[in-house]
Design a protein around this motif. Sequence first.
Motif, short mmCIF file in Angstrom:
data_model
loop_
_atom_site.label_atom_id
_atom_site.label_comp_id
_atom_site.label_asym_id
_atom_site.label_seq_id
_atom_site.Cartn_x
_atom_site.Cartn_y
_atom_site.Cartn_z
N ASP A 21 0.86 -1.19 0.00
CA ASP A 21 0.00 0.00 0.00
C ASP A 21 0.89 1.23 0.00
N ASN A 22 1.08 1.82 -1.16
CA ASN A 22 1.99 2.97 -1.25
C ASN A 22 1.31 4.30 -0.90
N LEU A 23 0.08 4.24 -0.43
CA LEU A 23 -0.61 5.46 -0.02
C LEU A 23 -0.53 5.70 1.48
N GLN A 24 0.16 4.82 2.21
CA GLN A 24 0.30 5.01 3.65
C GLN A 24 1.15 6.25 3.91
N PRO A 25 0.71 7.12 4.79
CA PRO A 25 1.51 8.30 5.10
C PRO A 25 2.82 7.91 5.81
N ALA A 26 3.83 8.75 5.64
CA ALA A 26 5.14 8.50 6.25
C ALA A 26 5.01 8.35 7.76
N ALA A 30 6.49 5.21 9.64
CA ALA A 30 7.49 5.43 10.68
C ALA A 30 7.16 4.63 11.93
N GLU A 31 5.88 4.64 12.32
CA GLU A 31 5.46 3.88 13.50
C GLU A 31 5.69 2.38 13.30
N LYS A 32 5.43 1.90 12.09
CA LYS A 32 5.53 0.46 11.82
C LYS A 32 6.97 -0.04 11.75
N VAL A 33 7.89 0.82 11.31
CA VAL A 33 9.28 0.36 11.17
C VAL A 33 10.19 0.86 12.29
N GLY A 34 9.71 1.77 13.12
CA GLY A 34 10.51 2.25 14.23
C GLY A 34 11.52 3.32 13.86
N LEU A 35 11.17 4.18 12.94
CA LEU A 35 12.01 5.31 12.56
C LEU A 35 11.19 6.59 12.69
N SER A 36 11.86 7.73 12.57
CA SER A 36 11.13 9.00 12.56
C SER A 36 10.48 9.19 11.19
N GLU A 37 9.49 10.06 11.17
CA GLU A 37 8.80 10.35 9.90
C GLU A 37 9.77 10.93 8.87
N SER A 38 10.67 11.82 9.32
CA SER A 38 11.63 12.41 8.38
C SER A 38 12.61 11.36 7.86
N ALA A 39 13.02 10.41 8.70
CA ALA A 39 13.94 9.35 8.26
C ALA A 39 13.25 8.47 7.22
N VAL A 40 11.97 8.18 7.42
CA VAL A 40 11.21 7.38 6.45
C VAL A 40 11.11 8.13 5.13
N SER A 41 10.80 9.40 5.18
CA SER A 41 10.69 10.21 3.95
C SER A 41 12.02 10.24 3.20
N ARG A 42 13.12 10.42 3.93
CA ARG A 42 14.45 10.44 3.29
C ARG A 42 14.76 9.09 2.64
N ARG A 43 14.47 8.02 3.35
CA ARG A 43 14.76 6.68 2.81
C ARG A 43 13.92 6.40 1.56
N LEU A 44 12.65 6.76 1.59
CA LEU A 44 11.79 6.54 0.41
C LEU A 44 12.27 7.38 -0.77
N ARG A 45 12.66 8.61 -0.51
CA ARG A 45 13.19 9.47 -1.58
C ARG A 45 14.47 8.85 -2.17
N ARG A 46 15.37 8.34 -1.31
CA ARG A 46 16.60 7.70 -1.78
C ARG A 46 16.28 6.46 -2.59
#
Length: 159
Positions: A21-26, A30-46
Amino acid sequence: MRENVILDDFDRRLLDLVRRDNLQPARLLAEKVGLSESAVSRRLRRLRDEGVIVADVAVIDETRLERALTMHVLVEMEREGSAVLDALLEGLTARPEVRAAWYVTGETDFVLYVAVPTMEAYERFTREVLNDDARVRAFKTLISIREVLSYDPARRALA
């Protein structure tokens, strides 16, 4: 040849979640993988920049939209060579009936996934694309009776 991208466990878990589901908000990712929202956004962008995530698409059940016949067409080439294969692929790419194609080993050179509204449309396609092409030695058509296992991008676990 494409270079492999090195993924850690966070990347793999993120990819597993967004391919379902690629519509899940960051924030939720973040809650599901144990990272911050900004870290998730950076990783997805990378992952997008590096070509791991190549598209954000909707998988559509085309049978809900129109009646269509689907075929798998096994194409045997008269001879192989880069120029011959590239020319055939260029022609196939231009045809909307060809939904996917694979270059394979064995007696068959290409497997095509073709969708058309009628048998008449398929006959037109074969005449225009396969029958009149001197590069094509032969082709065999497998007509799909019904889909028994739908395409599911989340079906196989990431390595």
